[in-house]
Design a protein around this motif. Structure first.
Motif, mmCIF file in Angstrom:
data_model
loop_
_atom_site.group_PDB
_atom_site.id
_atom_site.type_symbol
_atom_site.label_atom_id
_atom_site.label_comp_id
_atom_site.label_asym_id
_atom_site.label_seq_id
_atom_site.Cartn_x
_atom_site.Cartn_y
_atom_site.Cartn_z
ATOM 1 N N GLY A 188 0.834 -1.265 0.096
ATOM 2 C CA GLY A 188 0.047 0.139 0.143
ATOM 3 C C GLY A 188 0.814 1.172 -0.012
ATOM 4 N N LEU A 189 2.012 1.291 0.657
ATOM 5 C CA LEU A 189 2.782 2.338 0.848
ATOM 6 C C LEU A 189 3.377 2.777 -0.780
ATOM 7 N N ASP A 190 3.902 1.596 -1.266
ATOM 8 C CA ASP A 190 4.268 1.756 -2.668
ATOM 9 C C ASP A 190 3.174 2.375 -3.415
ATOM 10 N N ALA A 191 1.986 2.040 -3.482
ATOM 11 C CA ALA A 191 1.044 2.634 -4.208
ATOM 12 C C ALA A 191 0.783 3.893 -3.946
ATOM 13 N N MET A 192 0.875 4.607 -2.519
ATOM 14 C CA MET A 192 0.772 5.718 -2.134
ATOM 15 C C MET A 192 1.789 6.698 -2.627
ATOM 16 N N LEU A 193 2.972 6.174 -2.322
ATOM 17 C CA LEU A 193 4.132 6.865 -2.804
ATOM 18 C C LEU A 193 4.092 7.327 -4.615
ATOM 19 N N ARG A 194 3.613 6.289 -5.290
ATOM 20 C CA ARG A 194 3.287 6.562 -6.647
ATOM 21 C C ARG A 194 2.548 7.630 -6.964
ATOM 22 N N GLN A 199 2.365 9.426 -10.670
ATOM 23 C CA GLN A 199 2.219 8.074 -11.379
ATOM 24 C C GLN A 199 0.805 7.501 -11.079
ATOM 25 N N TYR A 200 -0.268 8.330 -11.489
ATOM 26 C CA TYR A 200 -1.681 7.931 -10.961
ATOM 27 C C TYR A 200 -2.056 6.585 -11.492
ATOM 28 N N SER A 201 -1.864 6.234 -12.874
ATOM 29 C CA SER A 201 -2.333 4.751 -13.197
ATOM 30 C C SER A 201 -1.647 3.850 -12.591
ATOM 31 N N SER A 202 -0.250 4.038 -12.499
ATOM 32 C CA SER A 202 0.537 2.908 -11.803
ATOM 33 C C SER A 202 0.273 2.958 -10.465
ATOM 34 N N ASP A 204 -2.838 3.274 -9.179
ATOM 35 C CA ASP A 204 -4.366 2.632 -9.285
ATOM 36 C C ASP A 204 -4.157 1.045 -9.608
ATOM 37 N N GLN A 205 -3.243 0.832 -10.503
ATOM 38 C CA GLN A 205 -3.030 -0.705 -10.759
ATOM 39 C C GLN A 205 -2.591 -1.317 -9.381
ATOM 40 N N ARG A 206 -1.793 -0.713 -8.610
ATOM 41 C CA ARG A 206 -1.125 -1.451 -7.473
ATOM 42 C C ARG A 206 -2.095 -1.559 -6.503
ATOM 43 N N PHE A 207 -3.254 -0.501 -6.158
ATOM 44 C CA PHE A 207 -4.187 -0.465 -5.240
ATOM 45 C C PHE A 207 -5.087 -1.579 -5.678
ATOM 46 N N ALA A 208 -5.265 -1.895 -7.040
ATOM 47 C CA ALA A 208 -6.111 -2.818 -7.259
ATOM 48 C C ALA A 208 -5.770 -4.254 -7.156
ATOM 49 N N GLN A 209 -4.291 -4.258 -7.393
ATOM 50 C CA GLN A 209 -3.428 -5.511 -6.637
ATOM 51 C C GLN A 209 -3.755 -5.934 -5.102
ATOM 52 N N LEU A 210 -3.439 -4.661 -4.570
ATOM 53 C CA LEU A 210 -3.646 -4.751 -3.084
ATOM 54 C C LEU A 210 -4.871 -5.374 -2.578
ATOM 55 N N LEU A 211 -6.110 -4.900 -3.150
ATOM 56 C CA LEU A 211 -7.361 -5.228 -2.795
ATOM 57 C C LEU A 211 -7.442 -6.795 -3.285
ATOM 58 N N ARG A 212 -6.987 -7.291 -4.339
ATOM 59 C CA ARG A 212 -6.866 -8.791 -4.579
ATOM 60 C C ARG A 212 -6.296 -9.499 -3.439
ATOM 61 N N GLU A 213 -5.114 -8.983 -3.075
ATOM 62 C CA GLU A 213 -4.261 -9.715 -2.185
ATOM 63 C C GLU A 213 -4.826 -9.384 -0.514
ATOM 64 N N LEU A 237 -10.612 4.010 -1.764
ATOM 65 C CA LEU A 237 -10.558 5.650 -1.812
ATOM 66 C C LEU A 237 -9.648 6.253 -2.761
ATOM 67 N N TYR A 238 -8.621 5.684 -2.793
ATOM 68 C CA TYR A 238 -7.498 6.075 -3.624
ATOM 69 C C TYR A 238 -8.151 5.798 -5.060
ATOM 70 N N ARG A 239 -8.530 4.657 -5.132
ATOM 71 C CA ARG A 239 -9.259 4.265 -6.542
ATOM 72 C C ARG A 239 -10.328 4.994 -7.021
ATOM 73 N N GLY A 240 -11.108 5.306 -5.868
ATOM 74 C CA GLY A 240 -12.092 6.343 -6.145
ATOM 75 C C GLY A 240 -11.692 7.481 -6.664
ATOM 76 N N ILE A 241 -10.808 8.177 -6.114
ATOM 77 C CA ILE A 241 -10.057 9.391 -6.374
ATOM 78 C C ILE A 241 -9.766 9.488 -7.803
ATOM 79 N N HIS A 242 -9.027 8.202 -8.195
ATOM 80 C CA HIS A 242 -8.625 8.069 -9.563
ATOM 81 C C HIS A 242 -9.509 8.031 -10.641
ATOM 82 N N ALA A 243 -10.607 7.183 -10.294
ATOM 83 C CA ALA A 243 -11.781 7.230 -11.039
ATOM 84 C C ALA A 243 -12.452 8.549 -11.248
ATOM 85 N N LEU A 244 -12.610 9.248 -10.345
ATOM 86 C CA LEU A 244 -13.112 10.629 -10.324
ATOM 87 C C LEU A 244 -12.356 11.603 -11.333
ATOM 88 N N ARG A 245 -10.990 11.517 -10.704
ATOM 89 C CA ARG A 245 -10.236 12.342 -11.854
ATOM 90 C C ARG A 245 -10.321 12.013 -13.081
#
Length: 328
Positions: A188-194, A199-202, A204-213, A237-245
Motif C-alpha cells: 500500500g505504501l508503494d502505491a501511495m508513494l507512486r 504516477q496515478y495509473s501505476s 491505481d493498478q497497485r491499489f487494485a492488486q492490493l485489494l486482490r491480495e 478511496l484512492y481508486r475512487g479518487i483516480h476514477a473521479l479524476r
C-alpha cells in the motif's frame, strides 16, 4: 508463562511482573493505565529503576502508563537514557529507541512539529545502521521509517522515502509471508508513494492488486482486522479518487460506497477516520468535484496537494456512454 510464574513465584515476584509485560502487549490496546503502573511498580521494587529490565518494560508500556503524549515522550526518553548507560549497542536499546522514534513521529492523526519528525527519522536511520553493524536485522525499523516517510514526509524527503521503501520491499520476503499485514502495508505504501509522485495509473493498478491480495489474506480479528480494514478503505478511496479524476463517476461512487460499507459489517473493526474519509468521497462524487485533498494519511505538505486535486472538466455522458459504463 504468566500463570506458571504466578503459581510458582507468587504474584509480587519481579519475574511474574515481567511475564505480565508480555501478557499486556498481547492484549494491546486493552490495557489500563493502572495495571501498567502496577506492573512497573513491581519491576522497580524487584530490579531498581536504573535496571535495563525495568527500562525496557517502561518503554514497552509507556503508551498506556502515560497520562498523555507529552508524558509518554518523557517516559520513552527515560527508558532510552537508562539503556544507553547500562546496555549500549544492545538489542534492548535498539528496541527502546524504536519506540521513542514512533512517539516522536506521532500516533494516529497526530502531526508533530518538523523538528520532532526529523528526530524520529534520524533515530530510525541510526537504528537500522547500528542493528546491521551488530549483525541484527534492521527490517522492523526500516518498515516504520518507510511507513512514516510515505505518510507524513514532505517533498524534500521523497527520495529518502522511495529508497527506504525499496529496501524494505526487497527484504520483505525474508521477514513476512504474503498476506501478513506488514507485507500488505508495504504494498500500500508503494502505491501511495507512486500517487504522490504523479504516477496515478501505476498507483491505481497497485491499489487494485492490493485489494486482490487483501481478499486472499488469512482472516484476522480484533485490532489486526482493524488495520486490514483501514488498508482496504485506503485502497478503495484512492481508486475512487483516480476514477473521479478520469471522469468515471459511477465507478468512483462504487469505490466510495464499498469503503463506507466496511463500517456496516457486524463487529466492524475500522477507524472513524476511514469511515469519515469514505463519506467525504461520497459527497465529492455527488457534487462532481474532487475532495480538497487526497484520502487517508496523505502528507500535510501543501505543495503535494495541488497536483492531486485538479477538478477535471468531464464531458456530459451520452446515452450510449451511459449504457456502456453501466456494463463495465
Amino acid at each position: 508463562m504468566y500463570d506458571e510464574r504466578k503459581q510458582n513465584l507468587g504474584p509480587s515476584h519481579p519475574q511474574t511482573a515481567l511475564a505480565e509485560v508480555y501478557l499486556a502487549l498481547s492484549r494491546f490496546p486493552r490495557v489500563s493505565r493502572g495495571s501498567a503502573l502496577a506492573i512497573l511498580g513491581r519491576l522497580e521494587v524487584g530490579y531498581g529503576r536504573d535496571h535495563p529490565v525495568y527500562a525496557l518494560a517502561l518503554s514497552r508500556l509507556a503508551w498506556t502508563a502515560a497520562r498523555d503524549p507529552e508524558e509518554e515522550l518523557l517516559l520513552q526518553r527515560e527508558a532510552v537514557a537508562i539503556l544507553e548507560r547500562t546496555r549500549p549497542r544492545s538489542e534492548m536499546l535498539f528496541n527502546a529507541r524504536s519506540n521513542l522514534a514512533k512517539v516522536l513521529l506521532g500516533r494516529g492523526d497526530d502531526e508533530r512539529p518538523p523538528p520532532d519528525f526529523d528526530r524520529g527519522v534520524s533515530l530510525f536511520r541510526r537504528n537500522v545502521a547500528e542493528r546491521e553493524r551488530a549483525g541484527l536485522p534492521g527490517q522492523n525499523d526500516r518498515y516504520w521509517l518507510a511507513f512514516n516517510l510515505v505518510r507524513r514526509g514532505d517533498e524534500a524527503s521523497r527520495p529518502l522515502a522511495r529508497q527506504t521503501l525499496a529496501d524494505a520491499l526487497r527484504n520483505a520476503p525474508n521477514f513476512y509471508r504474503p498476506g501478513d499485514i506488514e507485507w500488505l502495508n508495504l504494498r500500500g505504501l508503494d502505491a501511495m508513494l507512486r500517487y504522490r509522485e504523479g504516477q496515478y495509473s501505476s498507483a491505481d493498478q497497485r491499489f487494485a492488486q492490493l485489494l486482490r491480495e487483501l481478499d486472499l489474506a488469512p482472516n484476522t480479528s480484533g485490532w489486526m482486522l482493524g488495520l486490514a480494514n483501514d488498508l482496504r478503505a485506503m485502497a478503495l478511496l484512492y481508486r475512487g479518487i483516480h476514477a473521479l479524476r478520469n471522469c468515471r463517476g459511477s465507478q468512483a461512487n462504487a469505490f466510495a460506497n464499498a469503503a463506507a460499507r466496511l463500517a456496516d459489517k457486524p463487529h466492524a473493526a475500522i477507524s472513524p477516520v476511514s469511515v469519515n474519509e469514505a463519506r467525504v468521497l461520497q459527497r465529492a462524487v455527488r457534487l462532481g468535484r474532487l475532495p480538497p485533498r487526497p484520502p487517508l494519511w496523505f502528507p500535510a505538505d501543501p505543495r503535494a496537494v495541488p497536483a492531486a486535486v485538479g477538478v477535471p472538466a468531464c464531458p456530459a455522458p451520452t446515452d450510449a456512454a451511459t449504457v456502456s459504463a453501466a456494463h463495465r
